[in-house]
Design a protein around this motif. Structure first.
Motif, PDB file in Angstrom:
ATOM      1  N   LEU A 126      36.784  23.463  42.439  1.00  0.00           N
ATOM      2  CA  LEU A 126      35.459  24.074  42.418  1.00  0.00           C
ATOM      3  C   LEU A 126      34.977  24.129  43.856  1.00  0.00           C
ATOM      4  CD1 LEU A 126      32.929  25.116  40.931  1.00  0.00           C
ATOM      5  CD2 LEU A 126      32.169  22.741  40.782  1.00  0.00           C
ATOM      6  N   LEU A 127      34.549  25.294  44.287  1.00  0.00           N
ATOM      7  CA  LEU A 127      34.095  25.503  45.655  1.00  0.00           C
ATOM      8  C   LEU A 127      32.581  25.643  45.672  1.00  0.00           C
ATOM      9  CD1 LEU A 127      34.625  26.126  48.644  1.00  0.00           C
ATOM     10  CD2 LEU A 127      35.077  28.499  47.975  1.00  0.00           C
ATOM     11  N   ALA A 128      31.912  24.811  46.461  1.00  0.00           N
ATOM     12  CA  ALA A 128      30.456  24.837  46.562  1.00  0.00           C
ATOM     13  C   ALA A 128      30.059  25.042  48.021  1.00  0.00           C
ATOM     14  CB  ALA A 128      29.861  23.545  46.028  1.00  0.00           C
ATOM     15  N   ASP A 129      29.566  26.224  48.325  1.00  0.00           N
ATOM     16  CA  ASP A 129      29.159  26.553  49.693  1.00  0.00           C
ATOM     17  C   ASP A 129      28.027  27.559  49.600  1.00  0.00           C
ATOM     18  OD1 ASP A 129      28.894  27.326  52.369  1.00  0.00           O
ATOM     19  OD2 ASP A 129      31.048  27.366  52.711  1.00  0.00           O
ATOM     20  N   TYR A 130      26.895  27.239  50.207  1.00  0.00           N
ATOM     21  CA  TYR A 130      25.735  28.113  50.098  1.00  0.00           C
ATOM     22  C   TYR A 130      25.913  29.416  50.866  1.00  0.00           C
ATOM     23  CZ  TYR A 130      23.974  27.479  54.800  1.00  0.00           C
ATOM     24  OH  TYR A 130      23.829  27.522  56.157  1.00  0.00           O
ATOM     25  N   GLU A 131      26.761  29.427  51.871  1.00  0.00           N
ATOM     26  CA  GLU A 131      26.951  30.604  52.714  1.00  0.00           C
ATOM     27  C   GLU A 131      27.983  31.537  52.076  1.00  0.00           C
ATOM     28  OE1 GLU A 131      28.144  31.690  57.292  1.00  0.00           O
ATOM     29  OE2 GLU A 131      28.778  29.776  56.456  1.00  0.00           O
TER      30      GLU A 131
ATOM     31  N   ARG B 105      33.405  33.047  50.443  1.00  0.00           N
ATOM     32  CA  ARG B 105      34.417  34.063  50.129  1.00  0.00           C
ATOM     33  C   ARG B 105      35.691  33.836  50.936  1.00  0.00           C
ATOM     34  NH1 ARG B 105      29.734  36.910  49.698  1.00  0.00           N
ATOM     35  NH2 ARG B 105      29.792  37.652  51.838  1.00  0.00           N
ATOM     36  N   ALA B 106      35.545  33.455  52.210  1.00  0.00           N
ATOM     37  CA  ALA B 106      36.724  33.198  53.044  1.00  0.00           C
ATOM     38  C   ALA B 106      37.515  32.014  52.503  1.00  0.00           C
ATOM     39  CB  ALA B 106      36.307  32.950  54.490  1.00  0.00           C
TER      40      ALA B 106
ATOM     41  N   ALA C 191      39.616  24.447  57.964  1.00  0.00           N
ATOM     42  CA  ALA C 191      39.840  24.277  56.527  1.00  0.00           C
ATOM     43  C   ALA C 191      41.136  24.939  56.072  1.00  0.00           C
ATOM     44  CB  ALA C 191      38.653  24.829  55.734  1.00  0.00           C
ATOM     45  N   GLY C 192      41.447  26.100  56.610  1.00  0.00           N
ATOM     46  CA  GLY C 192      42.681  26.781  56.232  1.00  0.00           C
ATOM     47  C   GLY C 192      43.923  25.971  56.550  1.00  0.00           C
ATOM     48  N   GLU C 193      43.848  25.162  57.597  1.00  0.00           N
ATOM     49  CA  GLU C 193      44.975  24.301  57.985  1.00  0.00           C
ATOM     50  C   GLU C 193      45.009  23.011  57.174  1.00  0.00           C
ATOM     51  OE1 GLU C 193      44.437  23.341  62.132  1.00  0.00           O
ATOM     52  OE2 GLU C 193      43.719  25.360  62.541  1.00  0.00           O
ATOM     53  N   GLN C 194      43.837  22.429  56.938  1.00  0.00           N
ATOM     54  CA  GLN C 194      43.767  21.100  56.340  1.00  0.00           C
ATOM     55  C   GLN C 194      43.759  21.086  54.816  1.00  0.00           C
ATOM     56  OE1 GLN C 194      40.270  19.574  58.314  1.00  0.00           O
ATOM     57  NE2 GLN C 194      41.495  18.663  59.949  1.00  0.00           N
TER      58      GLN C 194
END
Length: 124
Positions: free
Chosen positions: A12-17, A22-23, A113-116
């Protein structure tokens, strides 16, 4: 018998931006063995989304955890088995230590984030 590699991790992804969410959703959706189980933009949506998504992992923007310890404790009560990965703007070890002290598994700088995320989601 099913191996651990055959089991998808539900995230589950929680990000206000919106653009950032989307990225990250694109990164998560492209990962083998990961199911993007849902997305939320507001903390008020989290409880319902956690029930519906049946997520194994919550990736949450630190700005949705403004009150820090209480917010993470609430999430742990709602879903005790949930792994929590906190996203932040800064790649600062002090933030990482604080997040882990409050119950998060890891702190991830958004620009990395894409790496980790792949390595973190493949553990356990």
């Amino acid at each position: 018998m099913t191996s651990s590699q055959d089991i998808d991790v539900r995230v589950l992804l929680a990000d206000y931006e919106g653009a950032g969410r989307r990225a990250l959703a694109g990164v998560l959706s492209s990962m083998t063995g990961v199911v993007l189980a849902g997305e939320v933009a507001e903390r008020a949506e989290l409880a319902a989304a956690l029930r519906l998504a049946r997520a194994d992992v919550l990736v949450i923007d630190d700005r949705l955890l403004r009150d820090g310890g209480r917010a993470l404790a609430d999430l742990e009560r709602q879903a005790p088995e949930l792994r929590i990965l906190v996203l932040g703007v800064d790649d600062d070890p002090a933030f990482a230590t604080r997040a882990q002290h409050l119950g998060a598994e890891a702190w991830i700088a958004k620009d990395r984030a894409g790496e980790q995320l792949p390595a973190l989601l493949q553990t356990r």
